[in-house]
Design a protein around this motif. Sequence first.
Motif, mmCIF file in Angstrom:
data_model
loop_
_atom_site.group_PDB
_atom_site.id
_atom_site.type_symbol
_atom_site.label_atom_id
_atom_site.label_comp_id
_atom_site.label_asym_id
_atom_site.label_seq_id
_atom_site.Cartn_x
_atom_site.Cartn_y
_atom_site.Cartn_z
ATOM 1 N N LEU A 1 18.390 -1.040 34.303
ATOM 2 C CA LEU A 1 19.161 -0.448 33.227
ATOM 3 C C LEU A 1 18.340 -0.522 31.947
ATOM 4 O O LEU A 1 17.664 -1.522 31.697
ATOM 5 C CB LEU A 1 20.467 -1.218 33.018
ATOM 6 N N GLY A 2 18.418 0.505 31.118
ATOM 7 C CA GLY A 2 17.775 0.482 29.816
ATOM 8 C C GLY A 2 18.828 0.637 28.738
ATOM 9 O O GLY A 2 19.504 1.668 28.657
ATOM 10 N N LEU A 3 19.014 -0.396 27.920
ATOM 11 C CA LEU A 3 20.032 -0.376 26.879
ATOM 12 C C LEU A 3 19.393 -0.542 25.510
ATOM 13 O O LEU A 3 18.382 -1.229 25.351
ATOM 14 C CB LEU A 3 21.053 -1.497 27.106
ATOM 15 N N GLY A 4 19.987 0.103 24.516
ATOM 16 C CA GLY A 4 19.455 0.071 23.164
ATOM 17 C C GLY A 4 18.871 1.419 22.778
ATOM 18 O O GLY A 4 18.562 2.262 23.636
ATOM 19 N N ALA A 5 18.708 1.637 21.484
ATOM 20 C CA ALA A 5 18.170 2.903 20.984
ATOM 21 C C ALA A 5 16.737 3.091 21.459
ATOM 22 O O ALA A 5 15.888 2.235 21.229
ATOM 23 C CB ALA A 5 18.234 2.932 19.466
ATOM 24 N N GLY A 6 16.478 4.210 22.124
ATOM 25 C CA GLY A 6 15.143 4.511 22.621
ATOM 26 C C GLY A 6 14.812 3.916 23.975
ATOM 27 O O GLY A 6 13.708 4.122 24.490
ATOM 28 N N ALA A 7 15.746 3.191 24.590
ATOM 29 C CA ALA A 7 15.483 2.533 25.873
ATOM 30 C C ALA A 7 15.527 3.524 27.024
ATOM 31 O O ALA A 7 16.289 4.489 27.016
ATOM 32 C CB ALA A 7 16.493 1.419 26.120
ATOM 33 N N VAL A 8 14.690 3.250 28.037
ATOM 34 C CA VAL A 8 14.649 4.061 29.255
ATOM 35 C C VAL A 8 15.137 3.215 30.421
ATOM 36 O O VAL A 8 14.788 2.030 30.536
ATOM 37 C CB VAL A 8 13.220 4.572 29.541
ATOM 38 N N GLY A 9 15.941 3.809 31.290
ATOM 39 C CA GLY A 9 16.415 3.134 32.490
ATOM 40 C C GLY A 9 16.178 3.999 33.713
ATOM 41 O O GLY A 9 15.929 5.206 33.612
ATOM 42 N N TYR A 10 16.245 3.367 34.873
ATOM 43 C CA TYR A 10 16.058 4.092 36.135
ATOM 44 C C TYR A 10 17.088 3.567 37.125
ATOM 45 O O TYR A 10 17.039 2.409 37.538
ATOM 46 C CB TYR A 10 14.639 3.885 36.664
ATOM 47 N N LEU A 11 18.058 4.415 37.452
ATOM 48 C CA LEU A 11 19.156 3.994 38.320
ATOM 49 C C LEU A 11 19.586 5.166 39.189
ATOM 50 O O LEU A 11 19.707 6.298 38.710
ATOM 51 C CB LEU A 11 20.338 3.515 37.452
ATOM 52 N N ASN A 12 19.774 4.888 40.480
ATOM 53 C CA ASN A 12 20.220 5.912 41.434
ATOM 54 C C ASN A 12 19.307 7.137 41.426
ATOM 55 O O ASN A 12 19.768 8.284 41.527
ATOM 56 C CB ASN A 12 21.667 6.324 41.135
ATOM 57 N N GLY A 13 18.006 6.899 41.303
ATOM 58 C CA GLY A 13 17.041 7.982 41.359
ATOM 59 C C GLY A 13 16.902 8.791 40.087
ATOM 60 O O GLY A 13 16.128 9.747 40.032
ATOM 61 N N SER A 14 17.623 8.408 39.038
ATOM 62 C CA SER A 14 17.592 9.166 37.786
ATOM 63 C C SER A 14 16.969 8.315 36.683
ATOM 64 O O SER A 14 17.348 7.161 36.487
ATOM 65 C CB SER A 14 19.012 9.578 37.392
ATOM 66 N N ARG A 15 16.015 8.891 35.969
ATOM 67 C CA ARG A 15 15.396 8.209 34.825
ATOM 68 C C ARG A 15 16.036 8.753 33.562
ATOM 69 O O ARG A 15 15.946 9.947 33.265
ATOM 70 C CB ARG A 15 13.891 8.423 34.825
ATOM 71 N N ILE A 16 16.707 7.870 32.821
ATOM 72 C CA ILE A 16 17.510 8.267 31.664
ATOM 73 C C ILE A 16 17.018 7.523 30.424
ATOM 74 O O ILE A 16 16.695 6.337 30.485
ATOM 75 C CB ILE A 16 19.005 7.954 31.901
ATOM 76 N N ALA B 1 26.770 -3.046 18.322
ATOM 77 C CA ALA B 1 26.740 -1.812 19.112
ATOM 78 C C ALA B 1 26.173 -2.075 20.502
ATOM 79 O O ALA B 1 26.671 -1.544 21.514
ATOM 80 C CB ALA B 1 25.911 -0.756 18.388
ATOM 81 N N LEU B 2 25.135 -2.888 20.572
ATOM 82 C CA LEU B 2 24.508 -3.210 21.854
ATOM 83 C C LEU B 2 25.490 -3.929 22.776
ATOM 84 O O LEU B 2 25.539 -3.661 23.989
ATOM 85 C CB LEU B 2 23.272 -4.077 21.614
ATOM 86 N N LEU B 3 26.290 -4.820 22.227
ATOM 87 C CA LEU B 3 27.291 -5.519 23.038
ATOM 88 C C LEU B 3 28.315 -4.537 23.602
ATOM 89 O O LEU B 3 28.769 -4.685 24.747
ATOM 90 C CB LEU B 3 27.985 -6.594 22.196
ATOM 91 N N THR B 4 28.661 -3.528 22.814
ATOM 92 C CA THR B 4 29.583 -2.493 23.307
ATOM 93 C C THR B 4 28.939 -1.704 24.434
ATOM 94 O O THR B 4 29.582 -1.416 25.459
ATOM 95 C CB THR B 4 29.984 -1.543 22.163
ATOM 96 N N GLU B 5 27.655 -1.353 24.266
ATOM 97 C CA GLU B 5 26.966 -0.605 25.327
ATOM 98 C C GLU B 5 26.888 -1.437 26.600
ATOM 99 O O GLU B 5 27.029 -0.906 27.714
ATOM 100 C CB GLU B 5 25.566 -0.178 24.887
ATOM 101 N N LEU B 6 26.653 -2.731 26.466
ATOM 102 C CA LEU B 6 26.647 -3.610 27.640
ATOM 103 C C LEU B 6 27.964 -3.519 28.396
ATOM 104 O O LEU B 6 27.986 -3.399 29.625
ATOM 105 C CB LEU B 6 26.403 -5.062 27.201
ATOM 106 N N SER B 7 29.062 -3.580 27.667
ATOM 107 C CA SER B 7 30.383 -3.531 28.304
ATOM 108 C C SER B 7 30.617 -2.184 28.983
ATOM 109 O O SER B 7 31.137 -2.117 30.105
ATOM 110 C CB SER B 7 31.476 -3.783 27.255
ATOM 111 N N LEU B 8 30.222 -1.106 28.318
ATOM 112 C CA LEU B 8 30.400 0.230 28.909
ATOM 113 C C LEU B 8 29.487 0.424 30.116
ATOM 114 O O LEU B 8 29.861 1.091 31.087
ATOM 115 C CB LEU B 8 30.116 1.302 27.857
ATOM 116 N N ALA B 9 28.287 -0.167 30.070
ATOM 117 C CA ALA B 9 27.337 -0.002 31.174
ATOM 118 C C ALA B 9 27.770 -0.743 32.425
ATOM 119 O O ALA B 9 27.285 -0.439 33.528
ATOM 120 C CB ALA B 9 25.958 -0.498 30.738
ATOM 121 N N ALA B 10 28.697 -1.678 32.290
ATOM 122 C CA ALA B 10 29.181 -2.419 33.461
ATOM 123 C C ALA B 10 29.803 -1.479 34.485
ATOM 124 O O ALA B 10 29.829 -1.776 35.686
ATOM 125 C CB ALA B 10 30.191 -3.475 33.028
ATOM 126 N N GLU B 11 30.298 -0.325 34.020
ATOM 127 C CA GLU B 11 30.912 0.641 34.932
ATOM 128 C C GLU B 11 29.898 1.234 35.905
ATOM 129 O O GLU B 11 30.267 1.785 36.948
ATOM 130 C CB GLU B 11 31.578 1.762 34.124
#
Length: 377
Positions: A259-274, A37-47
């Motif tokens: 970027l924050g990937l994985g269940a429970g991960a936090v990321g910060y990109l373009n001024g947004s914390r997700i 699943a994480l590998l799939t999220e990596l591929s989708l996050a490339a966008e």
Amino acid sequence: MATGLYIHIPFCLRKCGYCDFYSVLPEPGMISRYIRALLTELSLAAELQPGSLETIYFGGGTPSLLAPEQVAEILQVAGTCFKINQNVEITLEANPGTFDYQKVQGYREAGVNRISIGAQSFAPDLLQILGRSHTVQHIFQAVEYCRRAGFDNLNLDLIYGIPGQDEQALEDTLCQAVQLEVDHISAYLLQLAPETPMGRQVSCRQVEMLPEDMELDQYTRIINRLTRAGYHQYEISNFARMGKECRHNLLYWQGGEYLGLGAGAVGYLNGSRIKNYGDVTAYMTALEAGQLPLREELELVTGQDLWQERIIMGLRLTRGINFSRFQEQYGIDILSEFADVLKVCTDTGLMEISGEQMRLTRRGFFLSNEVFCRFLA
């Protein structure tokens, strides 16, 4: 723009009583399914097209539960999805007792170049209080395995302010940590969220935390001992040999994107914390259907929120904040906007101002939340 990548591995063989990070006990086959699943999220996050990756950080949980082949596959896919800087820092958190020489050698061959070892203490009784499953001997073995595998960038995590931790116990832990000659030491004050098992024990008065003056004394001892041993303090809780500062954490403190990937991960990109929701099953199910996992926008950091956050993060660093540069970046004249705050903090010995620079004192670091609240008021 330089960017970091945080990868959350939310699995633990046993939940420590003080920890409030998202983790679960892995069921048979769950880790392999999660990696897919994480590998799939990596591929989708490339966008999202982040900038060049300067740092990659495997956090947890217990990332050292992963097989080296799984780490290698994650890094390989990351390399196809993102531009990775040639001198990228790749950290993997590892718990003593969860890896041997062959495994850590495999991590090295996969591309990991920094290991962060969760030692926490060298006192067996305190490890038991914290709910740690490793022994002191496991810590020594972990460092030896890493050095033999060729790692020249090792961190030890330590905790102080543990119930029952007296002056001698702290000194013994610091002495043994220094003797291991690791490159970086993080020393964190034990702070308990109320929903953790230890937090509930404190609320019910089954466990008594150390008094604040004793915690401050321990913090001072840590700084003095590590400074004498050749480590320089560059952040509230972090000490390093020159050139061995944790670049990934510096990215956080300096307002960089990640970027924050994985269940429970936090990321910060373009001024947004997700944040991805902390639910492993829902995470895997969504990505198996080719969809991004459920996530929530914690905050959009702009305007006043942005420069207030930069003040707080900047004051975590021992070098502090330069007034002129801060005004150039955010249009805020700290000297005039916060004249009253600066006066109170300097008068009470929490802060010092030298020319164009403001920084916290040792006491200010220990009471940093009190300082931060004044800038947020």
